[in-house]
Design a protein around this motif. Structure first.
Motif, PDB file in Angstrom:
ATOM      1  N   PHE A 154       8.007  -5.589   5.015  1.00  0.00           N
ATOM      2  CA  PHE A 154       9.202  -5.645   4.175  1.00  0.00           C
ATOM      3  C   PHE A 154       9.901  -6.984   4.369  1.00  0.00           C
ATOM      4  CE2 PHE A 154      13.597  -4.902   3.001  1.00  0.00           C
ATOM      5  CZ  PHE A 154      13.456  -4.194   1.822  1.00  0.00           C
ATOM      6  N   THR A 155      10.102  -7.699   3.283  1.00  0.00           N
ATOM      7  CA  THR A 155      10.771  -8.994   3.344  1.00  0.00           C
ATOM      8  C   THR A 155      12.055  -8.942   2.523  1.00  0.00           C
ATOM      9  OG1 THR A 155       8.661 -10.129   3.560  1.00  0.00           O
ATOM     10  CG2 THR A 155      10.531 -11.453   2.846  1.00  0.00           C
ATOM     11  N   PHE A 156      13.136  -9.377   3.122  1.00  0.00           N
ATOM     12  CA  PHE A 156      14.426  -9.475   2.442  1.00  0.00           C
ATOM     13  C   PHE A 156      14.354 -10.625   1.442  1.00  0.00           C
ATOM     14  CE2 PHE A 156      18.662 -11.623   2.571  1.00  0.00           C
ATOM     15  CZ  PHE A 156      19.348 -10.690   1.818  1.00  0.00           C
ATOM     16  N   ARG A 157      14.698 -10.347   0.189  1.00  0.00           N
ATOM     17  CA  ARG A 157      14.619 -11.353  -0.873  1.00  0.00           C
ATOM     18  C   ARG A 157      15.957 -12.015  -1.170  1.00  0.00           C
ATOM     19  NH1 ARG A 157       9.371 -11.644  -1.107  1.00  0.00           N
ATOM     20  NH2 ARG A 157       8.308  -9.733  -1.573  1.00  0.00           N
ATOM     21  N   GLY A 158      17.055 -11.271  -1.034  1.00  0.00           N
ATOM     22  CA  GLY A 158      18.367 -11.815  -1.342  1.00  0.00           C
ATOM     23  C   GLY A 158      19.285 -10.732  -1.872  1.00  0.00           C
ATOM     24  N   ILE A 159      20.353 -11.180  -2.529  1.00  0.00           N
ATOM     25  CA  ILE A 159      21.339 -10.262  -3.092  1.00  0.00           C
ATOM     26  C   ILE A 159      21.272 -10.352  -4.605  1.00  0.00           C
ATOM     27  CG2 ILE A 159      23.803  -9.709  -3.280  1.00  0.00           C
ATOM     28  CD1 ILE A 159      24.122 -11.014  -0.488  1.00  0.00           C
ATOM     29  N   ALA A 160      21.141  -9.205  -5.252  1.00  0.00           N
ATOM     30  CA  ALA A 160      21.107  -9.134  -6.715  1.00  0.00           C
ATOM     31  C   ALA A 160      22.347  -8.401  -7.205  1.00  0.00           C
ATOM     32  CB  ALA A 160      19.852  -8.398  -7.186  1.00  0.00           C
ATOM     33  N   CYS A 161      22.881  -8.841  -8.335  1.00  0.00           N
ATOM     34  CA  CYS A 161      24.030  -8.171  -8.947  1.00  0.00           C
ATOM     35  C   CYS A 161      23.643  -7.717 -10.347  1.00  0.00           C
ATOM     36  CB  CYS A 161      25.225  -9.121  -9.013  1.00  0.00           C
ATOM     37  SG  CYS A 161      26.708  -8.332  -9.685  1.00  0.00           S
ATOM     38  N   ILE A 162      23.921  -6.470 -10.646  1.00  0.00           N
ATOM     39  CA  ILE A 162      23.624  -5.910 -11.963  1.00  0.00           C
ATOM     40  C   ILE A 162      24.830  -6.104 -12.869  1.00  0.00           C
ATOM     41  CG2 ILE A 162      23.090  -3.815 -13.244  1.00  0.00           C
ATOM     42  CD1 ILE A 162      21.749  -2.763 -10.706  1.00  0.00           C
ATOM     43  N   ILE A 163      24.560  -6.591 -14.087  1.00  0.00           N
ATOM     44  CA  ILE A 163      25.587  -6.673 -15.116  1.00  0.00           C
ATOM     45  C   ILE A 163      25.074  -5.933 -16.341  1.00  0.00           C
ATOM     46  CG2 ILE A 163      26.486  -8.864 -14.233  1.00  0.00           C
ATOM     47  CD1 ILE A 163      25.154 -10.254 -16.650  1.00  0.00           C
ATOM     48  N   GLY A 164      25.981  -5.521 -17.199  1.00  0.00           N
ATOM     49  CA  GLY A 164      25.604  -4.820 -18.422  1.00  0.00           C
ATOM     50  C   GLY A 164      26.622  -3.756 -18.740  1.00  0.00           C
ATOM     51  N   SER A 165      26.539  -3.248 -19.932  1.00  0.00           N
ATOM     52  CA  SER A 165      27.467  -2.211 -20.349  1.00  0.00           C
ATOM     53  C   SER A 165      27.309  -0.973 -19.482  1.00  0.00           C
ATOM     54  CB  SER A 165      27.219  -1.835 -21.810  1.00  0.00           C
ATOM     55  OG  SER A 165      28.010  -0.722 -22.172  1.00  0.00           O
ATOM     56  N   CYS A 166      28.431  -0.388 -19.099  1.00  0.00           N
ATOM     57  CA  CYS A 166      28.378   0.868 -18.339  1.00  0.00           C
ATOM     58  C   CYS A 166      27.795   1.993 -19.185  1.00  0.00           C
ATOM     59  CB  CYS A 166      29.760   1.219 -17.810  1.00  0.00           C
ATOM     60  SG  CYS A 166      30.283   0.109 -16.494  1.00  0.00           S
ATOM     61  N   ARG A 167      27.641   1.754 -20.482  1.00  0.00           N
ATOM     62  CA  ARG A 167      26.945   2.734 -21.327  1.00  0.00           C
ATOM     63  C   ARG A 167      25.517   2.958 -20.830  1.00  0.00           C
ATOM     64  NH1 ARG A 167      30.284  -0.062 -24.609  1.00  0.00           N
ATOM     65  NH2 ARG A 167      31.447   1.119 -26.146  1.00  0.00           N
ATOM     66  N   PHE A 168      24.982   1.970 -20.143  1.00  0.00           N
ATOM     67  CA  PHE A 168      23.608   2.047 -19.645  1.00  0.00           C
ATOM     68  C   PHE A 168      23.555   2.374 -18.156  1.00  0.00           C
ATOM     69  CE2 PHE A 168      23.473  -1.257 -23.084  1.00  0.00           C
ATOM     70  CZ  PHE A 168      22.924  -0.432 -24.050  1.00  0.00           C
ATOM     71  N   SER A 169      24.633   2.930 -17.616  1.00  0.00           N
ATOM     72  CA  SER A 169      24.698   3.163 -16.170  1.00  0.00           C
ATOM     73  C   SER A 169      23.574   4.074 -15.666  1.00  0.00           C
ATOM     74  CB  SER A 169      26.054   3.726 -15.763  1.00  0.00           C
ATOM     75  OG  SER A 169      26.280   4.994 -16.341  1.00  0.00           O
ATOM     76  N   LYS A 170      23.082   4.982 -16.512  1.00  0.00           N
ATOM     77  CA  LYS A 170      21.986   5.842 -16.036  1.00  0.00           C
ATOM     78  C   LYS A 170      20.733   5.021 -15.738  1.00  0.00           C
ATOM     79  CE  LYS A 170      20.099   7.287 -20.489  1.00  0.00           C
ATOM     80  NZ  LYS A 170      19.765   8.390 -21.351  1.00  0.00           N
ATOM     81  N   PHE A 171      20.599   3.853 -16.357  1.00  0.00           N
ATOM     82  CA  PHE A 171      19.456   2.983 -16.089  1.00  0.00           C
ATOM     83  C   PHE A 171      19.691   2.120 -14.857  1.00  0.00           C
ATOM     84  CE2 PHE A 171      19.260   3.902 -20.612  1.00  0.00           C
ATOM     85  CZ  PHE A 171      17.980   4.427 -20.690  1.00  0.00           C
ATOM     86  N   TYR A 172      20.960   1.980 -14.444  1.00  0.00           N
ATOM     87  CA  TYR A 172      21.266   1.193 -13.254  1.00  0.00           C
ATOM     88  C   TYR A 172      20.508   1.744 -12.054  1.00  0.00           C
ATOM     89  CZ  TYR A 172      25.251  -1.325 -15.377  1.00  0.00           C
ATOM     90  OH  TYR A 172      26.048  -2.142 -16.127  1.00  0.00           O
ATOM     91  N   ARG A 173      20.418   3.073 -11.949  1.00  0.00           N
ATOM     92  CA  ARG A 173      19.707   3.676 -10.811  1.00  0.00           C
ATOM     93  C   ARG A 173      18.247   3.217 -10.764  1.00  0.00           C
ATOM     94  NH1 ARG A 173      23.296   7.481 -12.378  1.00  0.00           N
ATOM     95  NH2 ARG A 173      21.888   8.535 -13.797  1.00  0.00           N
ATOM     96  N   GLU A 174      17.596   3.118 -11.931  1.00  0.00           N
ATOM     97  CA  GLU A 174      16.209   2.629 -11.971  1.00  0.00           C
ATOM     98  C   GLU A 174      16.134   1.203 -11.451  1.00  0.00           C
ATOM     99  OE1 GLU A 174      14.261   2.916 -15.777  1.00  0.00           O
ATOM    100  OE2 GLU A 174      15.309   4.779 -16.224  1.00  0.00           O
ATOM    101  N   VAL A 175      17.057   0.371 -11.916  1.00  0.00           N
ATOM    102  CA  VAL A 175      17.071  -1.036 -11.524  1.00  0.00           C
ATOM    103  C   VAL A 175      17.363  -1.165 -10.030  1.00  0.00           C
ATOM    104  CG1 VAL A 175      18.199  -3.256 -11.893  1.00  0.00           C
ATOM    105  CG2 VAL A 175      17.737  -1.765 -13.837  1.00  0.00           C
ATOM    106  N   ILE A 176      18.350  -0.416  -9.545  1.00  0.00           N
ATOM    107  CA  ILE A 176      18.675  -0.448  -8.120  1.00  0.00           C
ATOM    108  C   ILE A 176      17.458  -0.052  -7.294  1.00  0.00           C
ATOM    109  CG2 ILE A 176      20.033   0.700  -6.313  1.00  0.00           C
ATOM    110  CD1 ILE A 176      22.355   0.772  -8.424  1.00  0.00           C
TER     111      ILE A 176
END
Length: 142
Positions: free
Chosen positions: A16-38
């Motif tokens: 396991f290698t640490f890659r960095g910090i990612a921040c998700i942006i986008g409409s909260c209308r798509f919040s159910k997809f945030y879990r997939e991305v996370i």
């Protein structure tokens, strides 16, 4: 909260290698997809930051009221998360007849990420894959 234990943030284990910090942006209308991305980013070694609150998902009037009352402060905090991130991921998809919906707030976040020269990927809710942002931006005329 780690106590005396020291953690090597670049190598957590042999596989396991640490890659960095990612921040998700986008409409909260798509919040159910945030879990997939996370999930996908976490599996790939990223620490993931997101908005932290999704007014569209809430049903409790007290919570909605508190979110609305703190909207500006939460927005400032989210912009700080973008500044901290090594990578910005735009979550976008269809809404109101648009193939790729990017609202005013998301456009502002995207512009900030571009001004800060952050690498940007897009997660499209239809194909569920990461895409280079150049394609995403060209399709919305940004």
């Amino acid at each position: 909260f780690l106590g005396e234990e020291k953690v090597d943030s670049t190598r957590l284990s042999e596989d396991f290698t640490f890659r960095g910090i990612a921040c998700i942006i986008g409409s909260c209308r798509f919040s159910k997809f945030y879990r997939e991305v996370i999930r996908e980013l976490t599996i790939r070694g990223w620490i993931v930051l997101d908005a932290g609150s999704y007014v569209y998902d809430e049903t409790d009037p007290d919570v909605i009221s508190r979110l609305n009352a703190t909207h500006a402060s939460v927005g400032q905090l989210h912009r700080l998360k973008i500044a901290l991130a090594n990578l910005v991921v735009l979550v976008a998809g269809p809404h109101n007849g648009q193939e790729l919906y990017i609202g005013e707030s998301t456009q502002s976040d995207l512009s900030l990420a571009q001004r800060l020269h952050k690498p940007i990927l897009m997660w499209h809710t239809i194909n569920g894959e990461f895409d280079k942002i150049e394609r995403a931006i060209s399709s919305v005329g940004a």
